[in-house]
Structures are given as C-alpha cells and as structure tokens.
Design a protein around this motif. Sequence first.
Motif, PDB file in Angstrom:
ATOM      1  N   LEU A 137      24.575 -12.774 -47.494  1.00 55.83           N
ATOM      2  CA  LEU A 137      24.453 -13.662 -46.322  1.00 55.83           C
ATOM      3  C   LEU A 137      23.352 -14.708 -46.547  1.00 55.83           C
ATOM      4  CD1 LEU A 137      24.783 -10.952 -43.537  1.00 55.83           C
ATOM      5  CD2 LEU A 137      26.335 -12.893 -43.864  1.00 55.83           C
ATOM      6  N   HIS A 138      22.277 -14.283 -47.207  1.00 57.99           N
ATOM      7  CA  HIS A 138      21.159 -15.193 -47.473  1.00 57.99           C
ATOM      8  C   HIS A 138      21.612 -16.333 -48.385  1.00 57.99           C
ATOM      9  CE1 HIS A 138      16.908 -16.237 -47.944  1.00 57.99           C
ATOM     10  NE2 HIS A 138      17.124 -16.349 -49.246  1.00 57.99           N
ATOM     11  N   GLY A 141      24.028 -18.589 -46.503  1.00 59.89           N
ATOM     12  CA  GLY A 141      23.302 -19.301 -45.437  1.00 59.89           C
ATOM     13  C   GLY A 141      22.423 -20.400 -45.989  1.00 59.89           C
ATOM     14  N   MET A 184      23.099 -24.318 -45.479  1.00 62.20           N
ATOM     15  CA  MET A 184      22.113 -25.024 -44.641  1.00 62.20           C
ATOM     16  C   MET A 184      21.545 -26.239 -45.367  1.00 62.20           C
ATOM     17  SD  MET A 184      19.878 -22.056 -42.856  1.00 62.20           S
ATOM     18  CE  MET A 184      18.666 -23.127 -42.111  1.00 62.20           C
ATOM     19  N   HIS A 226      25.960 -23.239 -38.018  1.00 58.06           N
ATOM     20  CA  HIS A 226      26.899 -22.197 -38.474  1.00 58.06           C
ATOM     21  C   HIS A 226      26.346 -21.446 -39.684  1.00 58.06           C
ATOM     22  CE1 HIS A 226      30.327 -24.631 -36.416  1.00 58.06           C
ATOM     23  NE2 HIS A 226      29.698 -23.828 -35.579  1.00 58.06           N
ATOM     24  N   PHE A 227      25.875 -22.217 -40.678  1.00 60.00           N
ATOM     25  CA  PHE A 227      25.314 -21.549 -41.871  1.00 60.00           C
ATOM     26  C   PHE A 227      24.001 -20.836 -41.513  1.00 60.00           C
ATOM     27  CE2 PHE A 227      28.101 -24.530 -44.212  1.00 60.00           C
ATOM     28  CZ  PHE A 227      28.723 -23.611 -45.042  1.00 60.00           C
ATOM     29  N   GLY A 228      23.260 -21.445 -40.583  1.00 59.77           N
ATOM     30  CA  GLY A 228      22.024 -20.802 -40.131  1.00 59.77           C
ATOM     31  C   GLY A 228      22.305 -19.460 -39.467  1.00 59.77           C
ATOM     32  N   SER A 229      23.470 -19.359 -38.818  1.00 59.38           N
ATOM     33  CA  SER A 229      23.834 -18.085 -38.180  1.00 59.38           C
ATOM     34  C   SER A 229      24.085 -17.017 -39.244  1.00 59.38           C
ATOM     35  CB  SER A 229      25.080 -18.257 -37.312  1.00 59.38           C
ATOM     36  OG  SER A 229      24.825 -19.235 -36.332  1.00 59.38           O
ATOM     37  N   ALA A 230      24.690 -17.441 -40.383  1.00 57.37           N
ATOM     38  CA  ALA A 230      24.902 -16.485 -41.485  1.00 57.37           C
ATOM     39  C   ALA A 230      23.544 -16.018 -42.004  1.00 57.37           C
ATOM     40  CB  ALA A 230      25.705 -17.135 -42.612  1.00 57.37           C
ATOM     41  N   LEU A 231      22.629 -16.980 -42.170  1.00 58.21           N
ATOM     42  CA  LEU A 231      21.278 -16.631 -42.643  1.00 58.21           C
ATOM     43  C   LEU A 231      20.598 -15.687 -41.652  1.00 58.21           C
ATOM     44  CD1 LEU A 231      18.867 -18.064 -44.729  1.00 58.21           C
ATOM     45  CD2 LEU A 231      18.015 -18.332 -42.419  1.00 58.21           C
TER      46      LEU A 231
END
Lengths: 74, 446
Positions: free
Chosen positions: B74-75, B78, B82, B96-101
């Motif tokens: 996920l990191h 993300g 990001m 959206h990518f920040g949510s994965a992070l």
Amino acid sequence: MSAEPIEVDARGLEPPQPMMRILEALASLPAGATLRARTDRRPMHLFPILTERGYAAETQEQTDGSFLTLIRRA
Amino acid sequence: MAGVLALVGSVVLLGVRPDILAAYHYNQYTVAATHLWVLGFLGSVAMGAMYQLVPVALETRLHSERLAAWHFVLHLVGVAGMVWMFWRWDLKQVGHFGSALAAGVALFLYNLGRTLRTVPRWNVVATGITAALAWLGLTVLAGLAIAAAKCTYESLETLPPGHWLRWPLIALQATAHWLGRFDPLAVMHAHAHLGGVGFFLMLIVAVSLKLLPMFALSELQSPRRAGAALGLLNLGLAALVVTLTGRSRFQFVAGGVLATGLILYGLELRAILRARQRRGLDWGLRHFLVALGLLAPTALLGLLLAWPGLPATLLTTQLETVYGWLGLAGVVSLTVLGFLYKIVPFQVWYHTYARHVGRFRVPALADLYSERLQKVSLGLVLAGVLGGALAAALASTGGVRVAVLVLALGLGVFVTNLGLMLRHFWRPRLEPLAPPRAAPASVSRT
C-alpha cells in the motif's frame, strides 16, 4: 554428573560481538553443560539461532541492569 | 531499497527542476519532490527500520509480519501515485492514492500498537515511539484533509439518494468547508511540522536514546531529563501546530517550548557520550552527530521565522525553504543515512553469517563495507546539503544545480558502499575455522 558450566562475559561489547562470543563458546560446550552468558542487553537476536541449533535459553535481568542467559541443550 | 530508490529519484527531480529549491515552495513540483523525499525515502526507511528495531529495542516481538508486507504494498502504490499526481496537480487523485497510503499507515500503526502493548517494561523510549506514531497518524489525516479541501464535490448533486458514496462525500465536503476557514499555506506548514517534527524528529529522539548508548557503550544518564525533553517536544509541537494553523503570534512561544525540549535532549546526549566506555566513535555515529549539529541552526532559523511580525520578503520566504531543506535533507536524512550504516550491515551480517558463527570464520561487521567511502559520502552529502541551503537562500538555480550534483556524487558513493554490504547476500565470505587453541580470555570454565 553434569559438566562444569562455561561462563562468557560479553558485557561492554558492541553488537554483534556478544552474539559471536556466545555462539563461538557454544561450539565447545560439552554435552550436559550449561553456558552462562552475561550481556548488557537481553540478547533478542540470539534466541532464534539458539532454537535453530537445538538449545534452550533462559534470560534473567540482574540487579546491576545486565542480563544473565543460561543456555543448554534442549 | 525502495527508500534509497526514492532518494535517488528525488535528487534527479531536483537536478531537472532546480526551481524546486530556488523558487517559492508552494508549487506542485516542490510539493511532489518533498513527498517523494519524505514519504518515499525517509518514510520507507523509517517505517521499515521500525519493524526491525522496535521489537529488539523494546525486547518484544513484532505483532504481524504479514500486515507489514501489506503495508509495504500500500505504501509503494500510495507514494508513487501521490507523487505523480502532485506533479500533475490533480488533487482528487492525490486523495485517492493518499487513501491507499493512509490504509497502509493504519496497518502500520495497528501492528506497532499491538507490538508496543507487549513491551515488558515501559520506558521513555517506548513513550517517545508511541508519541511519534500518534503524530504520524495525525499527519496523514491532516494531509488527507488538505487534499479534500482542494477538491470540489459536484457529484453529490447527481448521486441518487441512498447511494453508498453520499455519506463519505458529505463528510469530505464538510471537512473541506471547515478547513477552508484557515489559510491553506498555514495549514500546509502545520502538516509539514506534524510529519517532520512529530514523526521523524520524535522518532530520532526516542530511538537515539536507546541506540546511542547501545553503540557508544554507555547508559541513559537521566530518564527524568529524557522524559522532560520528550514532554516539552510534544507540548511545543501541539502548540506550534495550533498557532501555525491559526497564524497566531504565539508561534514563537510554541517554538521556544520545542527548542527547550531539544536543549534538554542535547544535554542528555552529551551526558550519554561523556559516560561512554568506547572512546572512538565510528562514522555511522558521526553521521548522526553531524545531523544533530545541523539541528541547532535549523531550530534557530525556525525560531527566527516564527518571530511575530516578520515581513514576507523574497529572503524570508526563501529562508522557509532553507528551514525545511536543512530539517529534512540535513537533520533527518543524515540521521537516516547514519543509522543505515548501522542497520544494513547488521541485517546483512545477521541473515548471512550469524547462523555460521562457531562453525566457520565469518567477517566482522566493519569488514562488510568501506569506511573510506563512508567518510567521502558523508563529506559530499553534507557539502551538498549546505550548498543547497545557501543556493535556496539566494534563490539561485545555478547554485542549486551545483549543490545537487555534489549531493548526487555523495549519494552515488553511499549507494556503492551499500552495494558492498548487500553483495554478501549473494557472495558470502565464509572460511574454515582455524584449529582450536586456547579459549578466548573472556570465556572461562567455572
């Protein structure tokens, strides 16, 4: 009759030297004997290797803040 | 490895766009490069090292390696997404990518939280690590809120009533509305301090109180002083975040509390070093001490910038960039590089040689890399960081290019040294044991 214990004083050494001293001493540990290792810290990295080599270990914190680990064949 | 790749990527970005440092920092390229450096390099290495070090330092076991692996995936997704979306300034996708992070960070916090619950003896180090984790959570939440505040929510008008997305969107819109009351730049500065001071500096302070005594063969000298330092750092940071967000004149007071905590921390480190049994210090520890040396001018510059009524001129706004650069590229990055010189050789040695000790002759830790290359890389990286700070202060793109070139050379030398260490994974150096002679002096039969 159990063999005499071997004493390893690995205090005042930087990692991983305490582990090296203890494992080197274990290589010459007679059957039935106990190795008494003194270290500055609880030897967390040593435990998996001891298990892998078939040894059981028990660590106790000492009053001076150091640790005494008793190692013998499992 | 992911962290080192991100660092190389960040330096390439700086070389391609020197205005990242030489122009005012509130732009998409500086924000993208900062997130690549901070999350990609510092975040990857710090969180990876925490999975290794926290259980050892606190004498316990990691709760779950599987969760750590999911966090890593996920990191990576993300951070990569990001940075890319910051570069394009598509903040909806950043969210959206920040949510994965953030999902990865949630796993990390849960995993470390469960690990910390099993710590046999709670101490100042565990307290500091817990505080750093709490600030990390707040940093990520603040980052997501900032991204949410820059988005619009027209889709709410077209979504049918009862659709599952309605409530999350309403919550995001409410967050955006609330955050809209504050100056976006002030909120961004608060977010940067939450991460830079709250997570990274707090972590450095906490972990060094364990690792410095371990590597210098010393002891923590005053748990009370160390606790007071941590307390003031946390109090000062909480006040600083509030005063920065509200653009209050009391920022200076909050900064003063933080600086007092740092002074106490410095006094404790000095006492630890004075009580050490090991006279000479290796270059890994010297990296760390150089980094701490940079902390003093960085903190002083921070206090200067927090001075009430300081005018916003080209120089003062560029000094904000210098402050961030010295803090992140200087203090935190040099500390991370120094600790990498401790962590990587140990991990390589442990996984390659530890099981052979007593059966083969194995190399010592210091034989795994070149101390000469280590000194050269420290010198070049330090020169690059200081040169970058000067060039940023002067808003000179040419100066930034020269500094980045020096920095890149230093990192090249560092990566070469890293290669020397990692080579032992593939080509271990095992030699047969010499015939047994007399027992070593420290081993005795009783």
